[in-house]
Design an enzyme around this catalytic site. Structure first.
Site, PDB file in Angstrom:
ATOM      1  N   HIS A   1       1.594   5.383  -1.685  1.00  0.00           N
ATOM      2  CA  HIS A   1       1.255   6.562  -2.500  1.00  0.00           C
ATOM      3  C   HIS A   1       2.535   7.138  -3.082  1.00  0.00           C
ATOM      4  CE1 HIS A   1      -2.934   6.798  -1.030  1.00  0.00           C
ATOM      5  NE2 HIS A   1      -2.408   6.227   0.039  1.00  0.00           N
ATOM      6  N   LEU A   2       2.616   7.170  -4.400  1.00  0.00           N
ATOM      7  CA  LEU A   2       3.828   7.687  -5.058  1.00  0.00           C
ATOM      8  C   LEU A   2       3.630   9.056  -5.677  1.00  0.00           C
ATOM      9  CD1 LEU A   2       5.348   4.530  -6.834  1.00  0.00           C
ATOM     10  CD2 LEU A   2       6.317   5.808  -4.911  1.00  0.00           C
ATOM     11  N   ARG A   3       2.354   9.524  -5.768  1.00  0.00           N
ATOM     12  CA  ARG A   3       2.066  10.827  -6.400  1.00  0.00           C
ATOM     13  C   ARG A   3       2.536  10.833  -7.853  1.00  0.00           C
ATOM     14  NH1 ARG A   3      -1.118  10.982  -2.096  1.00  0.00           N
ATOM     15  NH2 ARG A   3      -0.248  11.967  -0.247  1.00  0.00           N
TER      16      ARG A   3
ATOM     17  N   HIS B   1      -4.964  -0.650   5.736  1.00  0.00           N
ATOM     18  CA  HIS B   1      -4.533   0.084   6.943  1.00  0.00           C
ATOM     19  C   HIS B   1      -5.510  -0.061   8.107  1.00  0.00           C
ATOM     20  CE1 HIS B   1      -7.159   2.890   4.893  1.00  0.00           C
ATOM     21  NE2 HIS B   1      -6.234   3.365   4.105  1.00  0.00           N
TER      22      HIS B   1
ATOM     23  N   HIS C   1       3.179  14.648   1.651  1.00  0.00           N
ATOM     24  CA  HIS C   1       2.564  15.959   1.399  1.00  0.00           C
ATOM     25  C   HIS C   1       3.643  17.002   1.617  1.00  0.00           C
ATOM     26  CE1 HIS C   1      -1.723  14.764   1.285  1.00  0.00           C
ATOM     27  NE2 HIS C   1      -1.369  13.829   2.151  1.00  0.00           N
TER      28      HIS C   1
ATOM     29  N   LEU D   1      -5.231   9.221   7.807  1.00  0.00           N
ATOM     30  CA  LEU D   1      -6.551   8.601   7.817  1.00  0.00           C
ATOM     31  C   LEU D   1      -6.447   7.146   7.369  1.00  0.00           C
ATOM     32  CD1 LEU D   1      -8.663  11.530   6.355  1.00  0.00           C
ATOM     33  CD2 LEU D   1      -8.731  10.640   8.688  1.00  0.00           C
TER      34      LEU D   1
ATOM     35  N   HIS E   1       0.870  -1.203   0.000  1.00  0.00           N
ATOM     36  CA  HIS E   1       0.000   0.000   0.000  1.00  0.00           C
ATOM     37  C   HIS E   1       0.894   1.236   0.000  1.00  0.00           C
ATOM     38  CE1 HIS E   1      -3.873   2.098   1.467  1.00  0.00           C
ATOM     39  NE2 HIS E   1      -3.006   3.045   1.132  1.00  0.00           N
TER      40      HIS E   1
ATOM     41  N   ASN F   1      -4.988   7.461  -6.213  1.00  0.00           N
ATOM     42  CA  ASN F   1      -5.677   8.725  -5.900  1.00  0.00           C
ATOM     43  C   ASN F   1      -4.890   9.959  -6.357  1.00  0.00           C
ATOM     44  OD1 ASN F   1      -3.788   8.230  -3.813  1.00  0.00           O
ATOM     45  ND2 ASN F   1      -4.954   9.414  -2.329  1.00  0.00           N
TER      46      ASN F   1
ATOM     47  N   ASP G   1       1.281   2.686   3.517  1.00  0.00           N
ATOM     48  CA  ASP G   1       0.441   3.873   3.305  1.00  0.00           C
ATOM     49  C   ASP G   1       1.293   5.141   3.349  1.00  0.00           C
ATOM     50  OD1 ASP G   1      -1.869   5.208   2.636  1.00  0.00           O
ATOM     51  OD2 ASP G   1      -2.671   5.260   4.672  1.00  0.00           O
TER      52      ASP G   1
ATOM     53  N   ALA H   1      -3.960  14.876   5.547  1.00  0.00           N
ATOM     54  CA  ALA H   1      -3.746  13.573   6.176  1.00  0.00           C
ATOM     55  C   ALA H   1      -2.691  12.791   5.417  1.00  0.00           C
ATOM     56  CB  ALA H   1      -5.057  12.793   6.159  1.00  0.00           C
TER      57      ALA H   1
ATOM     58  N   HIS I   1     -10.673   1.226   1.484  1.00  0.00           N
ATOM     59  CA  HIS I   1     -10.493   2.231   2.536  1.00  0.00           C
ATOM     60  C   HIS I   1     -11.776   2.184   3.361  1.00  0.00           C
ATOM     61  CE1 HIS I   1      -8.815   6.121   4.164  1.00  0.00           C
ATOM     62  NE2 HIS I   1     -10.012   6.035   4.733  1.00  0.00           N
TER      63      HIS I   1
ATOM     64  N   LYS J   1      -9.295  -0.063  -6.057  1.00  0.00           N
ATOM     65  CA  LYS J   1      -9.378   0.583  -4.746  1.00  0.00           C
ATOM     66  C   LYS J   1     -10.721   1.253  -4.554  1.00  0.00           C
ATOM     67  CE  LYS J   1      -7.761   2.236  -0.811  1.00  0.00           C
ATOM     68  NZ  LYS J   1      -6.675   3.152  -0.550  1.00  0.00           N
TER      69      LYS J   1
HETATM   70  O1  DOR Z   1      -3.627   9.621   5.527  1.00  0.00           O
HETATM   71  C1  DOR Z   1      -3.914   9.307   4.395  1.00  0.00           C
HETATM   72  N1  DOR Z   1      -3.289   9.884   3.324  1.00  0.00           N
HETATM   73  N2  DOR Z   1      -4.859   8.403   4.191  1.00  0.00           N
HETATM   74  C2  DOR Z   1      -5.307   8.111   2.964  1.00  0.00           C
HETATM   75  O2  DOR Z   1      -6.159   7.277   2.847  1.00  0.00           O
HETATM   76  C3  DOR Z   1      -4.797   8.847   1.780  1.00  0.00           C
HETATM   77  C4  DOR Z   1      -3.460   9.372   2.017  1.00  0.00           C
HETATM   78  C5  DOR Z   1      -3.012  10.368   0.974  1.00  0.00           C
HETATM   79  O3  DOR Z   1      -3.179  10.095  -0.216  1.00  0.00           O
HETATM   80  O4  DOR Z   1      -2.457  11.408   1.338  1.00  0.00           O
HETATM   81 ZN    ZN Z   2      -3.452   5.055   1.380  1.00  0.00          ZN
END
Ligand code: DOR
Ligand code: ZN
Length: 343
Positions: free
Chosen positions: A14-16, A173, A250, A218, A12, A40, A246, A262, A135, A98
């Protein structure tokens, strides 16, 4: 002391995209052989074609000489079709779909508003054996944020897993004892990922003695009894629980402000954090299954054959890393960690 284990995977991540992707992807590739990449983005990755293009952008952002394999996911919307599910499965590059309830978290506005309308699509996913990654939080604003995972189980997951007993599902998560118990008691094909922050901390870390925005993610950190249940599940050797960071970068200014985003950034020290948790629990011998075997087995992929080595030698996590024109602050910035990745 050294510890050599089969190279782990991150189930799990997030690579942006763009500059942010270029800034973070090497951290994951240094540690993990593969990662399930979350969809996302803005706009979200909703088709196999978009996933294929995103995959190429990830590959071209990687440093040379890494064999890192990004495993792609699609973002489920109310408009997802069974045809797209079949295309995704046949592509060989998409490993899951997802489900974000609309409004649940960062970039989830396009998420699902009524899961029952998608039952025909879930039927197709079940027959194609394409995992549903969930999620699991209700987005109903009248529900207390600390109860949103538990209530999602009662409102949606009980029926979902009864209706689709053969559909591989990942309860992403997990953050509560309720979630751990639900996965353990589930007779279907359900597994769960567990993040380092939910194993290391409870909500006191975020709220006692001042608000610490880098612990805000989150689903939100819960009370200590839930943290204990997660540690027990992760270190139990039960193959239904496996590693998923996860890691969600940011920019610093978007975390440290009046309405912070988050997400915890952990890709820079992920396997080291898990090693610390397992060590503290007296369960280092369970780290390899959790990190390197159970996820691959669940996704029906071969286990990795190469190894990594960690050494118990303390180091200080950097205060921040470059992140495009910004900085990203990692979890435990400026704090000491006991385990280091040495090869
Ligand atoms: O804390 C989180 N950040 N929870 C998520 O489900 C998404 C993630 C994000 O993409 O920043
Ligand atoms: Zn996530």
């Amino acid at each position: 002391m050294q510890l050599t284990i089969t190279q782990p995977d991150d189930w799990h991540l997030h690579l942006r995209d763009d500059d942010a992707l270029a800034a973070v992807v090497a951290h994951s590739a240094e540690r993990f052989a593969r990662a399930i990449v979350m969809p996302n983005l803005q706009p979200p990755v909703t088709t196999t074609e978009m996933a294929a293009a995103y995959r190429l952008r990830i590959l071209s952002a990687l440093p040379t000489n890494t064999g890192f394999d990004p495993l792609m996911t699609l973002y489920m919307t109310d408009r997802l079709s069974s045809e797209e599910v079949i295309r995704a499965k046949q592509s060989g590059i998409v490993k899951g779909i997802k489900l974000y309830p609309a409004g649940a978290t960062t970039n989830s506005d396009a998420g699902v508003t009524d899961i029952q309308k998608l039952y025909p699509v879930l039927e197709t996913m079940q027959s194609e054996s394409l995992p549903l990654l969930i999620h699991a939080e209700v987005t109903d604003s009248s529900v207390d944020i600390f109860d949103r995972e538990r209530i999602f189980i009662d409102r949606y997951l009980v029926e979902l897993s009864r209706t689709f007993p053969e559909l591989p599902m990942v309860f992403e998560h997990v953050t509560t004892k309720d979630a751990v118990d639900f996965v353990k008691e589930n007779p279907g094909r359900m597994a769960a990922t567990i993040t380092p922050q939910h194993l290391m901390y409870n909500r006191n870390a975020m709220l006692a003695g001042g608000i610490r925005p880098h612990y805000f993610c989150l689903p939100i950190l819960k009370r200590g009894s839930h943290q204990q249940a997660l540690i027990e599940a992760a270190t139990s050797g039960d193959p239904r629980f496996f590693l998923g960071t996860d890691s969600a970068p940011h920019p610093q200014h978007a975390k440290e402000c009046g309405c912070g985003c988050a997400g915890c950034y952990t890709a820079n020290s992920a396997i080291e954090l898990y090693a610390e948790i397992f060590d503290q629990a007296g369960a280092l011998n369970k780290l390899e299954g959790f990190s390197s075997f159970f996820g691959a087995d669940f996704y029906n992929l071969p286990r990795n054959t190469n190894t990594i080595t960690l050494e118990k030698r303390s180091w200080i996590v950097p205060e921040s890393y470059p992140f495009g024109n910004d900085r990203v602050v990692p979890l435990m910035a400026g704090h000491e960690l006991q385990w280091q990745l040495i090869s």
